[in-house]
Design an enzyme around this catalytic site. Structure first.
Site, PDB file in Angstrom:
ATOM      1  N   LYS A  42       0.603  -1.225  -0.134  1.00 34.98           N
ATOM      2  CA  LYS A  42      -0.157  -0.084   0.055  1.00 34.98           C
ATOM      3  C   LYS A  42       0.708   1.233   0.014  1.00 34.98           C
ATOM      4  O   LYS A  42       0.664   2.086  -0.742  1.00 34.98           O
ATOM      5  CB  LYS A  42      -0.893   0.177   1.225  1.00 34.98           C
ATOM      6  CG  LYS A  42      -1.787   1.089   1.380  1.00 34.98           C
ATOM      7  CD  LYS A  42      -2.710   1.114   0.334  1.00 34.98           C
ATOM      8  CE  LYS A  42      -4.121   1.980   0.315  1.00 34.98           C
ATOM      9  NZ  LYS A  42      -3.880   3.528   0.557  1.00 34.98           N
ATOM     10  N   ARG A  92     -16.891   5.362  17.221  1.00 34.06           N
ATOM     11  CA  ARG A  92     -15.324   5.611  16.876  1.00 34.06           C
ATOM     12  C   ARG A  92     -14.600   4.967  17.883  1.00 34.06           C
ATOM     13  O   ARG A  92     -13.376   4.501  18.085  1.00 34.06           O
ATOM     14  CB  ARG A  92     -15.145   7.222  16.962  1.00 34.06           C
ATOM     15  CG  ARG A  92     -15.730   8.005  15.901  1.00 34.06           C
ATOM     16  CD  ARG A  92     -15.313   9.449  15.901  1.00 34.06           C
ATOM     17  NE  ARG A  92     -15.799  10.226  15.019  1.00 34.06           N
ATOM     18  CZ  ARG A  92     -17.067  10.749  14.863  1.00 34.06           C
ATOM     19  NH1 ARG A  92     -17.571  10.747  15.842  1.00 34.06           N
ATOM     20  NH2 ARG A  92     -17.533  11.454  13.804  1.00 34.06           N
ATOM     21  N   THR A 123      -6.327   9.699  14.571  1.00 36.63           N
ATOM     22  CA  THR A 123      -6.809   8.506  14.839  1.00 36.63           C
ATOM     23  C   THR A 123      -7.789   8.190  16.024  1.00 36.63           C
ATOM     24  O   THR A 123      -7.621   9.002  16.926  1.00 36.63           O
ATOM     25  CB  THR A 123      -5.611   7.494  15.192  1.00 36.63           C
ATOM     26  OG1 THR A 123      -4.488   7.140  14.146  1.00 36.63           O
ATOM     27  CG2 THR A 123      -5.899   6.131  15.702  1.00 36.63           C
ATOM     28  N   ASP A 152     -15.657  18.330  13.218  1.00 39.55           N
ATOM     29  CA  ASP A 152     -17.179  18.413  13.567  1.00 39.55           C
ATOM     30  C   ASP A 152     -17.610  20.015  13.392  1.00 39.55           C
ATOM     31  O   ASP A 152     -18.915  20.172  13.013  1.00 39.55           O
ATOM     32  CB  ASP A 152     -17.300  17.977  15.043  1.00 39.55           C
ATOM     33  CG  ASP A 152     -16.787  16.384  15.173  1.00 39.55           C
ATOM     34  OD1 ASP A 152     -17.247  15.488  14.671  1.00 39.55           O
ATOM     35  OD2 ASP A 152     -16.035  16.272  15.826  1.00 39.55           O
ATOM     36  N   HIS A 179     -14.621  13.978  20.503  1.00 39.08           N
ATOM     37  CA  HIS A 179     -14.656  13.845  19.168  1.00 39.08           C
ATOM     38  C   HIS A 179     -15.501  12.342  19.164  1.00 39.08           C
ATOM     39  O   HIS A 179     -14.810  11.267  18.838  1.00 39.08           O
ATOM     40  CB  HIS A 179     -13.631  13.649  18.398  1.00 39.08           C
ATOM     41  CG  HIS A 179     -13.571  13.218  17.010  1.00 39.08           C
ATOM     42  ND1 HIS A 179     -14.448  14.242  16.249  1.00 39.08           N
ATOM     43  CD2 HIS A 179     -12.994  12.347  16.146  1.00 39.08           C
ATOM     44  CE1 HIS A 179     -14.372  13.513  14.971  1.00 39.08           C
ATOM     45  NE2 HIS A 179     -13.454  12.357  14.849  1.00 39.08           N
TER      46      HIS A 179
END
Length: 317
Positions: A42, A92, A123, A152, A179
């Site tokens: 990747k 999350r 993250t 947000d 968050h």
């Protein structure tokens, strides 16, 4: 005459990390990008794709693949490592066992490289992972912060703009707190060109709306994006790039970020999303909004939720 090379390392080249790399390069905010990922195929592919695009970018950008131990001379490191497949529950916190364990494995290696710059964490769970990185890195306060409620807040401004017809740039409003699900809108501080929302609501029906509905759209906006495409990309990479620009240009720009509180808002020793002054030293000052009593109580609830996860993170290896 020599000029300072602006060098950014990105850990994790998934949907978010790769888009962050492209956003930084295409907007001309960096001179060098250093890419790190455990998935060798990747990271090779992303490096090749970015190099293929350099000819058509605003200025030359050097792109390299590296290891954690090679990040010592970076000005900024972006932590974007994660496992998007764990978010099918639309929570999350579902990534926490994976992300906290990963961070604990490599932050020590990063610091052994001699790194003394700024770490910006994306993250999830953002506030908790930012706390782990800050503690493990030992970097001075302010030099580790998270994107927090930055995205947000952008979602909130988008909803307010759609509702009122006023451009985003003319609206001052913040999502604060975790968050995550318990974040809140600081409604008492919302203004349009300096005029409070409450005042405009008395004059124009466009400003009389269901606040709860707008807040829910801001909180849930990411999941609308995720459900259709399996990830979020453009919003978060634009948020990250704006933080990087603010640091490199020492803008002293006020942006919402996950920052360590040391008494502000009556909270101590916790990373949480609040407006901050962002400059060459990272988070240089936390801005304390004049919240009303109801908002203060809701904010403390956010902090309690984060602390529960901070405790869980201590036992993840």
């Amino acid at each position: 005459m020599s000029s300072k090379t602006r060098k950014v390392g990105i850990i994790g080249l998934g949907h978010v990390g790769a888009h962050c790399a492209y956003s930084l390069a295409i907007q001309g905010y960096v001179d060098e990008l250093v890419l790190v990922d455990v998935n060798e195929k990747k990271v090779i592919s992303e490096c090749q794709d970015l190099r293929d695009a350099v000819m058509y970018m605003p200025h030359h950008v050097k792109v390299e693949i590296a290891s954690y131990e090679d990040l010592g001379d970076c000005d900024i490191i972006v932590n974007a490592a994660g496992n998007i497949g764990l978010l099918t529950s639309l929570d999350r916190n579902a990534e926490m066992n994976f992300t906290v364990a990963q961070v604990k494995k490599y932050i020590g290696k990063v610091m052994q490289s001699g790194f003394q710059g700024i770490i910006i964490n994306i993250t999830n769970p953002c506030d908790v992972v930012t706390d782990v990185i800050a503690k493990m890195s030992g970097l001075p306060q302010g030099r580790v912060f998270g994107t927090g409620t930055g995205l947000d807040t952008s979602r909130l401004l988008a909803q307010l703009s759609l509702q009122t017809g006023i451009d985003h740039q003319s609206i001052s409003a913040y999502m604060i707190g975790e968050h995550g699900k318990s974040q809140i809108t600081a409604w008492s501080c919302v203004n349009f060109g300096g005029v409070p929302l409450a005042t405009l609501a008395q004059q124009d029906e466009r400003f009389r709306f269901d606040k709860e509905e707008i807040q829910e759209k801001a909180i849930g906006g990411g999941w609308i994006t995720y459900v259709g495409k399996g990830c979020t990309e453009y919003g978060i990479c634009s948020t990250l790039a704006r933080f990087v620009r603010a640091v490199f240009h020492d803008e002293k720009r006020i942006m919402p970020a996950s920052a360590m509180l040391t008494g502000e808002y009556g909270e101590q020793g916790i990373f949480v999303g609040v407006p901050c002054i962002i400059g060459k030293d990272g988070v240089e000052k936390v801005i304390e909004l004049p919240l009303n009593a109801e908002e203060k109580a809701a904010f403390h609830t956010c902090c309690d939720d984060i602390r529960i996860n901070m405790k869980k993170a201590e036992n993840i290896n």
